[in-house]
Design a protein around this motif. Structure first.
Motif: not given
Lengths: 537, 779
Positions: A356-375
């Protein structure tokens, strides 16, 4: 550092060690991976900007590890005996023969042999094979994962269900949906043919099922009522795209269960290519996404073998893919979209599941990573945004589908990940498998037919054929045989035990530098049945 | 059978004037190994006594008989000078024309669609050219007999399956062999070789046969019926090794001609158990030509007289049931049967394919305790139990004509039966229940059985089910469960035959209920002096002879399980009980018996122990010693016949007559005297018996008696007149006055003849000084 050099020299001859040191990098999943332009094997290269340099594992530690190994055992001890070599090669082999009493419709597939040899630890390749129970035909596929095995694992579990569902007629879909609704037993859709090591994730099973059910519910709703013949090509394309979409959605939505939540994210952030064959009677469809390959073994009238490629690699060597990428993005990106033969300078295959790093927008990537688990948050690879990332998506899972109508001379199909194709020429692959299979079966019977043959001559001929059959072929499995050649072939094209032994005794950390994971499926066709189909028409 | 064929074909040419290619070439059976030679010697001694000349010859003599043979690797051979060759097509033509001359109509190119049946009786045949009315129908459709049998509304199951069979034809030799050069059978090389139009015809029975037509006529393979040289390669190698000079001989062609095989290597003939008038003759296992004439004669007798003149139970269609008719089973089994034709057949071999079809619920338990299995009528039965410390691999390969390596294992099982208690799973026995609302059951059974069945409820009667000639159609034990119901136990392979016989003789519209309950009960045999103790402990009931006399049947509880049918009989003459256990209780009862039995030294035993016990006690078994042509009087079973039971029964007239006139053969027990168990060849069955140097009959079964420490053979003694060869009356005196010898593969051993079992066997007591500490160990 004299010690490591000594260890390395007999193994890597032309390799410039300095480069290996220089480009060692961290590739997700506590897994070290070296990449040098010479070897150019790593699927995904991330050249970390200086800021991330600290995240590269300290080289010293790595070397110490190897050094420790060296002190513990001298290089000679790495030599394996032939039985040891065999047990390594055969550890993952699997054979399936289509049962002889297969109802009235005798299958055009005799069976298949498959095998895989890891280079990564754990192996990132996956394979699947299954018979469609509600429609006819057999599905076989190889999946090459990168940045971990999460995505390839998920695709290997799920893709065939998506394909099978796409192929199902409306009434069957309705029947299945009704069964789910009323809690009745479901119709089985796939009969898997799995090696004991090929596992399915238990935890995600429910989640995966729900996504699949949503898919067929939509298929039911979309049905216009007119019963049109289902187009296999379209079904394959839909299934690929839909699964990739579901992988992406599941990661965006997340899951309340923290284990599952992490799993769906790992699946989405890792990637996998897929090469899938669907065989139904004489109709052979190959759907390919990425750089695995499907090769048809054709026996010419004179008994020689030729290779017919049934898939196109989606990578920088494919002009049309380069063209496609350039067209899909603005002109000003023409230089950056493919750099150093990699997508955005990073990814070798130009089509893949996940990633998804090559598919999602930068915004989406950041949002998902931030809300994602710590790992996930701690993982620098996932955080890292590809350079020149302006107009996503850059990557698609849409397959290219090739159709081939089987002929009696089409004896087998080889599906394999790029680990095989980069070590062996396709012509050699087909020749080796072809000779192996005919050696096993004598596909060409002898007939006296009017010639003057004495008993002695015939006897000589037959014993020769028998000797040929029994000598070389200690392998019971065509895929194993092919791996033996791929790993052990010397410059003369014959298997060199010493070389084979050396390659197989490489420590886990080094294996990846000499080869990639190799996964092979060899499907054998039943010429009689194929011929009978032909005569019918 | 082959002998009659030979004579028939010989005459055929004179009768019909059609050339059959009959040439009396003789044949030579080669032996490459000592074991093969033993097997040939056994055959040789049997051939000699039925009047077919044959002899065992040296390799040197073989070379004289056939100029091309390489004899360096041979240890001997058997020469049968009167064997002949014919051309099969010509024979068929000659037979057909002979038949036509006698008024037979032959419809060419007509295919049978199905056989018309009304009320279980053949009424006609529906062909593609119309109907033909008939009373009898013979299915001899060869490899299609199976399909034709199934095409009926009431299917007739004829278990057979075809395999591809290859033989090679060559062009003529430069110097053709003489036309009377013998046919060669090199079974160790798996080939046969004969002259053919100046050249050679050679084929064989390879190790890896190719079954064909599994799916019937429409199978795809039919187009692939081609020469397969790679498949033929081992046979060709074998041929060139036997006749190296053939190297330069030119090939004419390799013929692929499917042959039909049956599950037990014997052909199938006789009347269908379900449809009257429907006869079968098929599945000749590649011996169609040699047995055809004889088989045809027996079948003709069968159709005309209702039974053939010889005992051919072994060929009877009714030895099979529907259970042998699975295509998968047949396909796998014939792949084993075809190579077996030329394999060395040692005593007590078992089929390896198509196994574990019918099993007792205790199968897994017994298997885990080391059971080795044999199969009868699809049912797995334990042979013996390998103790945990024995080498298993070696045991599995016990192929010998001499003392087998399970000798000590069976010995300890027998000993345990004699001194303590053993349990044998005998669930395979065929079990029927016959009930009626009134007295019909008793009436029918009184008519069918020779013994008096009007006994008090709870009694068991050993009795024969005889045919008109007084011969045993079946030998069974019948328990009277109540006034109107009977429980009948017969041998395993009687399931189809006995059912058919009962159905045939039961009034059609009576209130009789006949039920096959074989599958409902697990049968455990508790054998041995301590069986009483085990049972009484498990049932809290006194089991002593006072309370539970011999040949008595009672339903009682064993452990938690109630309603176990306990019978005080053992089939071997040892004290003990049969337990007929509803299958759901089987495991429970077995576990209880084993745990309680521990302190009495209980252990598992198998059929080999049983066999040894019953033969030393002179217990004859139907199918081995008894058949449709032996009467109770001929085997000393007058006590099981009640001629004056107040009503007629089948076979009574014949028995009355026999009683008056005397018997012409008598089952006798022989104890081998100068036979060394360790060094001499073991008897099996079919060994010729010599009385005062004269041939007097053949053995029917044999076993080693661990009590007598001698081999015991059972066999029939005849009294052939020295002048005419005619059969004369055999009296007890005649038996007792003779000096006997048993011929085992050409070696004669002295034997003592007995008409009654050795009495000391029944009063066996262990001597005090023989007791040792190990007798106190739990087994």
């Amino acid at each position: 550092m004299p010690a490591p050099t000594q260890l390395f020299f007999p193994l890597i001859r032309n390799c410039e060690l300095s480069r290996i040191y220089g480009t060692a990098c961290y590739c997700h999943h506590r897994h070290l991976c070296c990449s040098s332009p010479y070897l150019a094997q790593s699927r995904l290269r991330c050249t970390p900007p200086p800021a991330y340099a600290t995240f590269c594992r300290p080289k010293e530690g790595w070397w110490q590890h190897t050094q420790g190994r060296r002190y513990a055992s001298t290089p000679q001890k790495f030599y394996l005996t032939p039985p040891q070599v065999n047990s390594i090669l055969k550890a993952n082999e699997y054979s399936f023969k289509v049962p002889e009493f297969d109802g009235k419709n005798v299958s055009s597939v005799l069976g298949f042999d498959s095998n895989q040899l890891p280079a990564n630890a754990p192996i990132e390749d996956r394979r699947s094979a299954a018979t469609c129970l509600q429609t006819r035909g057999m599905l076989l596929g190889v999946f090459d994962g990168h940045a971990g095995c999460a995505c390839s694992q998920a695709v290997s579990e799920r893709l065939f269900y998506y394909i099978a569902v796409s192929l199902l007629p409306h009434e069957t879909l309705l029947e299945i949906e009704n069964a789910v609704e009323s809690g009745r037993a479901l119709l089985p859709i796939l009969q898997w043919h799995k090696h004991p090591n090929d596992y399915f994730s238990k935890e995600a099973s429910k989640l995966y099922f729900n996504s699949l059910r949503t898919y067929w519910q939509e298929l039911i709703d979309l049905n216009t009522g007119e019963s049109t013949d289902i187009d296999v090509k379209e079904a394959l394309i839909n299934a690929f795209k839909r699964l990739d979409n579901d992988i992406s959605l599941e990661a965006q939505v997340g899951d309340p269960n923290s284990f599952l939540n992490y799993l769906v994210l790992r699946v989405a952030f890792s990637g996998a290519t897929a090469c899938v064959a669907h065989v139904d009677g004489v109709d052979l469809h190959v759907a390919n996404t990425g750089d695995s390959r499907a090769m048809l073994g054709v026996q010419e009238e004179d008994g020689s073998w030729s290779a017919v490629t049934l898939s196109n690699d989606h990578n920088a060597q494919n002009e049309r893919e380069l063209e496609r990428l350039k067209l899909e993005h603005p002109k000003n990106e023409a230089k950056s979209v493919v750099k150093q033969d990699r997508l955005l300078g990073l990814l070798m295959p130009f089509r893949a599941f996940g990633d998804v790093k090559f598919k999602w927008s930068i915004d989406l990537q950041k949002r998902v990573i931030e809300s994602g688990p710590d790992q996930l948050n701690d993982n620098e690879y996932t955080k890292f945004i590809p350079p020149n990332y302006y107009t996503p998506p850059y990557l698609t899972a849409e397959p290219e589908v090739t159709y081939h109508r089987l002929r009696p001379q089409d004896k087998f199909l080889v599906l394999a990940t790029d680990g095989l194709w980069e070590t062996m020429h396709r012509q050699d692959v087909v020749r080796i498998v072809g000779e192996y299979l005919t050696g096993m079966h004598h596909q060409q019977p002898i007939a006296v037919g009017g010639y003057k043959v004495t008993l002695g001559q015939m006897h000589g001929l037959l014993t020769e054929r028998r000797a040929k059959m029994s000598s070389v072929f200690e392998d019971q499995n065509a895929a194993t045989h092919l791996i033996r050649h791929a790993v052990g072939n010397n410059e003369f094209g014959t298997v060199d035990h010493e070389r084979l032994s050396k390659m197989l005794s490489l420590p886990e950390e080094l294996a990846r530098m000499y080869r990639d994971d190799i996964t092979i499926i060899v499907v054998q066709f039943n010429s009689h049945v194929v011929g009978a189909y032909q005569n019918q028409d | 059978m082959a002998d009659y064929s030979n004579k028939l074909y010989h005459q055929l040419e004179q009768e019909t004037g059609i050339q059959t290619g009959y040439i009396r070439t003789g044949s030579v059976f080669l032996a490459q190994t000592q074991d093969r030679l033993i097997s040939l010697k056994r055959i040789n001694s049997r051939l000699n006594v039925i009047g077919i000349p044959s002899e065992i010859i040296s390799p040197k003599k073989v070379a004289e008989l056939h100029p091309l043979l390489n004899v360096h690797d041979l240890v001997g051979a058997m020469h049968v000078p009167e064997d002949a060759v014919v051309s099969s097509a010509d024979v068929a033509l000659a037979l057909a024309s002979a038949a036509s001359q006698n008024g037979v109509q032959i419809y060419d190119r007509t295919s049978v669609l199905h056989v018309m049946v009304k009320k279980g009786q053949v009424t006609g045949v529906e062909t593609d050219k119309g109907q033909i009315e008939c009373q009898y129908f013979v299915n001899c459709a060869g490899q299609w007999a199976y399909e034709l049998g199934l095409s009926n509304e009431e299917p007739v199951s004829i278990p057979l399956h075809a395999c591809e069979h290859f033989y090679l034809l060559t062009r003529p030799l430069e110097t053709p062999l003489q036309s009377n050069t013998p046919t060669i059978v090199d079974a160790d090389g798996r080939i046969y070789i004969r002259n053919w139009q100046g050249g050679i015809l050679s084929g064989g029975f390879e190790k890896n046969p190719k079954p064909i037509f599994t799916e019937g006529k429409n199978q795809l393979e039919i187009q692939n019926l081609q020469e397969d040289w790679d498949h033929f390669e081992p046979l060709l190698s074998s041929l060139l090794r036997r006749m190296p000079d053939l190297e330069t001989l030119e090939i004419l062609k390799l013929v692929n001609c499917p042959e039909t095989f049956t599950p037990d290597m014997r052909c199938i003939m006789g009347e269908s158990p379900s449809v009257r008038g429907y006869f079968v003759l098929a599945g000749m296992n590649s011996a169609g030509l040699s047995f055809g004439g004889g088989a045809g004669r027996y079948l003709a007798e069968w159709m005309v007289h209702g039974s053939p003149s010889e005992n051919i139970w072994e060929l009877d269609l009714k030895r099979f049931g529907a259970l042998q008719s699975s295509r998968t089973f047949l396909r796998h089994r014939v792949m084993e049967v075809m190579p077996l034709l030329y394999d060395l057949k040692v005593p007590r071999w078992d089929f390896q394919t198509g196994r574990q079809l019918r099993t007792s619920p205790l199968y897994d338990r017994l298997d885990a305790q080391g059971a080795r299995w044999m199969e009868k009528h699809g049912f797995e039965r334990p042979k013996y139990f390998v103790p945990p410390d024995k080498d298993l691999l070696a045991l599995e390969q016990s192929k010998t004509f001499y003392k087998p390596d399970w000798f000590e294992i069976v010995e300890s099982e027998v000993k345990c039966c004699k001194e303590a208690v053993c349990v044998i799973d005998m669930s395979s026995f065929t079990k029927f229940e016959i009930t009626s609302t009134g007295d019909q059951a008793l009436e029918v059974l009184q008519y069918l059985f020779s013994n008096d069945l009007d006994v008090p409820v709870g009694h068991i009667v050993h009795t024969g089910m005889l045919n008109q000639g007084g011969g045993y159609e079946n030998d069974c034990s019948v328990a009277r469960l109540s006034k109107r119901s009977f429980f009948m136990i017969s041998p395993t392979d009687q399931q189809v035959h006995c059912w058919a016989w009962l159905k045939k003789h039961m009034p059609e519209d009576s209130n009789l209920l006949l039920e096959d309950v074989t599958w409902k009960y697990t049968a455990l045999n508790l054998i041995g002096p301590r069986a009483v103790d085990v049972l009484s402990e498990l049932s809290y009931a006194p089991m002593t002879p006072d309370h539970f006399p011999s040949l008595f049947c009672k339903e009682m509880s064993v452990g938690y399980a109630n309603g176990i049918r306990v019978m005080s009989m053992t089939h071997t003459g040892e004290p003990g009980f049969m337990l007929y256990i509803p299958i759901e209780y089987a495991l429970h009862v077995y576990n209880e018996v084993m745990s309680v039995g521990q302190k009495y030294g209980i252990r598992n035993a198998g059929y080999y122990a049983l066999r040894s016990l019953r033969i030393e006690k002179f217990f004859a078994f139907w199918g081995q010693d008894l058949n449709t042509l032996t009467t109770p009087l001929e085997c000393g079973r007058e006590s099981r016949v009640k001629l004056e039971k107040g009503m007629d029964f089948i076979g009574r007239d014949a028995l009355l007559q026999q009683k008056q006139n005397g018997v012409y053969k008598r089952l006798t027990m022989f104890i081998l005297d100068d036979h060394d168990t360790d060094l001499d060849l073991w008897p099996w069955w079919g060994e010729p018996i010599y009385r005062n140097g004269q041939y007097a009959g053949k053995t029917t079964s044999s076993a080693y008696s661990y009590t007598l420490e001698r081999h015991v053979c059972l066999g029939f003694v005849h009294n052939f007149s020295e002048d005419t060869g005619e059969e004369q009356v055999v009296t007890a005196d005649f038996i007792n006055r003779g000096e006997y010898e048993i011929d085992i593969a050409g070696h004669r051993f002295q034997a003592k003849a007995k008409l009654y079992p050795v009495t000391s066997l029944f009063t066996h007591k262990r001597r005090k000084e023989d007791v040792e500490l190990s007798d106190l160990h739990g087994k």
